[in-house]
Motif scaffolding. Structure first.
Motif, PDB file in Angstrom:
ATOM      1  N   ALA A 250     -59.019  47.592  51.186  1.00 30.43           N
ATOM      2  CA  ALA A 250     -59.407  48.052  49.848  1.00 30.43           C
ATOM      3  C   ALA A 250     -60.666  47.322  49.379  1.00 30.43           C
ATOM      4  CB  ALA A 250     -58.266  47.826  48.863  1.00 30.43           C
ATOM      5  N   LEU A 251     -60.749  46.040  49.688  1.00 33.81           N
ATOM      6  CA  LEU A 251     -61.931  45.259  49.327  1.00 33.81           C
ATOM      7  C   LEU A 251     -63.158  45.756  50.086  1.00 33.81           C
ATOM      8  CD1 LEU A 251     -63.043  42.740  47.810  1.00 33.81           C
ATOM      9  CD2 LEU A 251     -62.515  41.449  49.866  1.00 33.81           C
ATOM     10  N   GLN A 252     -62.993  46.020  51.373  1.00 34.42           N
ATOM     11  CA  GLN A 252     -64.118  46.495  52.177  1.00 34.42           C
ATOM     12  C   GLN A 252     -64.585  47.882  51.749  1.00 34.42           C
ATOM     13  OE1 GLN A 252     -65.830  44.575  54.173  1.00 34.42           O
ATOM     14  NE2 GLN A 252     -64.384  42.934  53.741  1.00 34.42           N
ATOM     15  N   LYS A 253     -63.651  48.761  51.404  1.00 41.31           N
ATOM     16  CA  LYS A 253     -64.020  50.110  50.970  1.00 41.31           C
ATOM     17  C   LYS A 253     -64.778  50.090  49.650  1.00 41.31           C
ATOM     18  CE  LYS A 253     -60.508  52.962  53.149  1.00 41.31           C
ATOM     19  NZ  LYS A 253     -59.439  53.926  52.930  1.00 41.31           N
ATOM     20  N   SER A 254     -64.469  49.137  48.801  1.00 45.42           N
ATOM     21  CA  SER A 254     -65.077  49.063  47.471  1.00 45.42           C
ATOM     22  C   SER A 254     -66.282  48.142  47.417  1.00 45.42           C
ATOM     23  CB  SER A 254     -64.031  48.565  46.467  1.00 45.42           C
ATOM     24  OG  SER A 254     -62.871  49.331  46.533  1.00 45.42           O
ATOM     25  N   ASN A 255     -66.715  47.609  48.542  1.00 45.05           N
ATOM     26  CA  ASN A 255     -67.722  46.560  48.569  1.00 45.05           C
ATOM     27  C   ASN A 255     -69.026  46.948  47.875  1.00 45.05           C
ATOM     28  OD1 ASN A 255     -68.690  44.011  49.233  1.00 45.05           O
ATOM     29  ND2 ASN A 255     -69.629  44.763  51.115  1.00 45.05           N
ATOM     30  N   ASP A 256     -69.562  48.127  48.138  1.00 44.83           N
ATOM     31  CA  ASP A 256     -70.837  48.532  47.530  1.00 44.83           C
ATOM     32  C   ASP A 256     -70.726  48.629  46.011  1.00 44.83           C
ATOM     33  OD1 ASP A 256     -71.908  48.660  50.062  1.00 44.83           O
ATOM     34  OD2 ASP A 256     -71.566  50.826  50.275  1.00 44.83           O
ATOM     35  N   ARG A 257     -69.624  49.192  45.541  1.00 41.99           N
ATOM     36  CA  ARG A 257     -69.435  49.324  44.091  1.00 41.99           C
ATOM     37  C   ARG A 257     -69.216  47.960  43.438  1.00 41.99           C
ATOM     38  NH1 ARG A 257     -65.129  53.689  42.895  1.00 41.99           N
ATOM     39  NH2 ARG A 257     -65.821  53.295  40.764  1.00 41.99           N
ATOM     40  N   ILE A 258     -68.555  47.055  44.147  1.00 41.94           N
ATOM     41  CA  ILE A 258     -68.319  45.708  43.617  1.00 41.94           C
ATOM     42  C   ILE A 258     -69.651  44.993  43.397  1.00 41.94           C
ATOM     43  CG2 ILE A 258     -67.431  43.415  44.214  1.00 41.94           C
ATOM     44  CD1 ILE A 258     -65.102  44.835  45.610  1.00 41.94           C
ATOM     45  N   VAL A 259     -70.525  45.053  44.387  1.00 38.52           N
ATOM     46  CA  VAL A 259     -71.822  44.398  44.273  1.00 38.52           C
ATOM     47  C   VAL A 259     -72.601  44.963  43.090  1.00 38.52           C
ATOM     48  CG1 VAL A 259     -74.050  44.073  45.417  1.00 38.52           C
ATOM     49  CG2 VAL A 259     -71.942  43.752  46.708  1.00 38.52           C
ATOM     50  N   ALA A 260     -72.589  46.297  42.936  1.00 33.07           N
ATOM     51  CA  ALA A 260     -73.323  46.925  41.832  1.00 33.07           C
ATOM     52  C   ALA A 260     -72.751  46.515  40.474  1.00 33.07           C
ATOM     53  CB  ALA A 260     -73.287  48.443  41.986  1.00 33.07           C
ATOM     54  N   ILE A 261     -71.434  46.500  40.358  1.00 34.32           N
ATOM     55  CA  ILE A 261     -70.783  46.131  39.093  1.00 34.32           C
ATOM     56  C   ILE A 261     -71.096  44.685  38.724  1.00 34.32           C
ATOM     57  CG2 ILE A 261     -68.535  45.697  38.014  1.00 34.32           C
ATOM     58  CD1 ILE A 261     -67.498  48.162  39.586  1.00 34.32           C
ATOM     59  N   LEU A 262     -70.999  43.765  39.707  1.00 35.18           N
ATOM     60  CA  LEU A 262     -71.234  42.355  39.416  1.00 35.18           C
ATOM     61  C   LEU A 262     -72.711  42.071  39.126  1.00 35.18           C
ATOM     62  CD1 LEU A 262     -68.812  40.556  41.881  1.00 35.18           C
ATOM     63  CD2 LEU A 262     -68.542  40.944  39.430  1.00 35.18           C
ATOM     64  N   GLN A 263     -73.618  42.735  39.823  1.00 32.88           N
ATOM     65  CA  GLN A 263     -75.041  42.550  39.514  1.00 32.88           C
ATOM     66  C   GLN A 263     -75.343  43.023  38.093  1.00 32.88           C
ATOM     67  OE1 GLN A 263     -77.000  44.600  42.730  1.00 32.88           O
ATOM     68  NE2 GLN A 263     -77.394  42.675  43.811  1.00 32.88           N
ATOM     69  N   ASP A 264     -74.756  44.147  37.708  1.00 30.29           N
ATOM     70  CA  ASP A 264     -74.944  44.668  36.357  1.00 30.29           C
ATOM     71  C   ASP A 264     -74.363  43.711  35.317  1.00 30.29           C
ATOM     72  OD1 ASP A 264     -75.698  46.687  34.427  1.00 30.29           O
ATOM     73  OD2 ASP A 264     -73.540  47.119  34.259  1.00 30.29           O
ATOM     74  N   ALA A 265     -73.181  43.164  35.616  1.00 28.83           N
ATOM     75  CA  ALA A 265     -72.531  42.235  34.680  1.00 28.83           C
ATOM     76  C   ALA A 265     -73.362  40.954  34.516  1.00 28.83           C
ATOM     77  CB  ALA A 265     -71.128  41.890  35.164  1.00 28.83           C
ATOM     78  N   PHE A 266     -73.888  40.426  35.617  1.00 26.08           N
ATOM     79  CA  PHE A 266     -74.707  39.217  35.519  1.00 26.08           C
ATOM     80  C   PHE A 266     -76.005  39.498  34.775  1.00 26.08           C
ATOM     81  CE2 PHE A 266     -71.825  37.435  38.578  1.00 26.08           C
ATOM     82  CZ  PHE A 266     -71.882  36.080  38.330  1.00 26.08           C
ATOM     83  N   ALA A 267     -76.597  40.657  35.010  1.00 28.50           N
ATOM     84  CA  ALA A 267     -77.835  41.009  34.288  1.00 28.50           C
ATOM     85  C   ALA A 267     -77.566  41.151  32.794  1.00 28.50           C
ATOM     86  CB  ALA A 267     -78.409  42.301  34.856  1.00 28.50           C
ATOM     87  N   ARG A 268     -76.446  41.798  32.418  1.00 33.81           N
ATOM     88  CA  ARG A 268     -76.095  41.953  30.995  1.00 33.81           C
ATOM     89  C   ARG A 268     -75.799  40.601  30.355  1.00 33.81           C
ATOM     90  NH1 ARG A 268     -71.315  44.943  30.527  1.00 33.81           N
ATOM     91  NH2 ARG A 268     -71.195  45.010  32.766  1.00 33.81           N
ATOM     92  N   SER A 269     -75.211  39.683  31.126  1.00 33.86           N
ATOM     93  CA  SER A 269     -74.869  38.376  30.563  1.00 33.86           C
ATOM     94  C   SER A 269     -76.115  37.535  30.264  1.00 33.86           C
ATOM     95  CB  SER A 269     -73.934  37.620  31.492  1.00 33.86           C
ATOM     96  OG  SER A 269     -74.631  37.181  32.633  1.00 33.86           O
ATOM     97  N   LEU A 270     -77.188  37.799  30.974  1.00 33.00           N
ATOM     98  CA  LEU A 270     -78.436  37.061  30.728  1.00 33.00           C
ATOM     99  C   LEU A 270     -79.215  37.634  29.547  1.00 33.00           C
ATOM    100  CD1 LEU A 270     -79.702  36.451  34.343  1.00 33.00           C
ATOM    101  CD2 LEU A 270     -78.762  34.780  32.751  1.00 33.00           C
ATOM    102  N   ASN A 271     -79.032  38.918  29.243  1.00 33.04           N
ATOM    103  CA  ASN A 271     -79.748  39.572  28.158  1.00 33.04           C
ATOM    104  C   ASN A 271     -79.189  39.215  26.789  1.00 33.04           C
ATOM    105  OD1 ASN A 271     -81.460  40.810  29.949  1.00 33.04           O
ATOM    106  ND2 ASN A 271     -80.210  42.647  30.109  1.00 33.04           N
ATOM    107  N   GLN A 272     -78.037  38.638  26.733  1.00 38.16           N
ATOM    108  CA  GLN A 272     -77.399  38.331  25.450  1.00 38.16           C
ATOM    109  C   GLN A 272     -78.098  37.231  24.712  1.00 38.16           C
ATOM    110  OE1 GLN A 272     -74.861  40.092  24.107  1.00 38.16           O
ATOM    111  NE2 GLN A 272     -74.984  41.461  25.840  1.00 38.16           N
TER     112      GLN A 272
END
Length: 157
Positions: free
Chosen positions: A135-157
């Motif tokens: 399940a982790l391997q199947k979701s890997n691409d989406r996980i990377v995108a979600i976490l990159q977006d979350a880190f980018a949003r956390s810096l904009n605050q």
């Protein structure tokens, strides 16, 4: 009995010059929470079918206890999420471990909890595929995108 686990480590480039305090933790927690629910959904999908073919290798659903026990938990710091089947009150034993390692007919548990030898009787419960890792391997691409977006949003605050 030891619990099967999968560890994953991701490193995002470009954020190395920031300290932990520079991040808005709420945004990061939201990202890890979203990732946890994504992997939970995929793992439940892999174990949720009532009938399985012999070559599939994932556990079949009979009572739904395994499916309901798969839960994500975000750490206090918010920089980690753990998704695993927990032992619920209606489980006598932690049977996801039995599904992962398998059980031999007439086998005795050794002190070191190693896989038991065959003794000619075969498997009572054959080892199943690791549905959490898949399940982790199947979701890997989406996980990377979600976490990159979350880190980018956390810096904009």
């Amino acid at each position: 009995m030891t619990q099967p686990h999968v560890a994953a480590y991701m490193h995002f480039g470009g954020f190395d010059s920031f300290e932990r305090l520079d991040f808005d933790r709420r945004e990061i927690r939201k990202g890890f929470n979203k990732v946890g629910r994504l992997v939970q959904k995929e793992a439940r999908k892999l174990t949720g079918k009532a009938k399985r073919t012999a070559n599939d290798g994932y556990p079949a659903r009979k009572t739904g206890r395994l499916n309901k026990s798969i839960k994500p938990k975000v750490s206090k710091s918010g920089f980690m999420v753990r998704i695993m089947p927990d032992k619920s009150a209606d489980m006598k034993e932690y049977y996801p471990a039995y599904l992962h390692y398998g059980v031999r007919n007439g086998a005795q548990r050794t002190r070191g909890h190693r896989r038991q030898t065959d003794r000619g009787r075969g498997w009572r419960i054959e080892p199943r595929k690791n549905f959490m890792e898949d399940a982790l391997q199947k979701s890997n691409d989406r996980i990377v995108a979600i976490l990159q977006d979350a880190f980018a949003r956390s810096l904009n605050q």
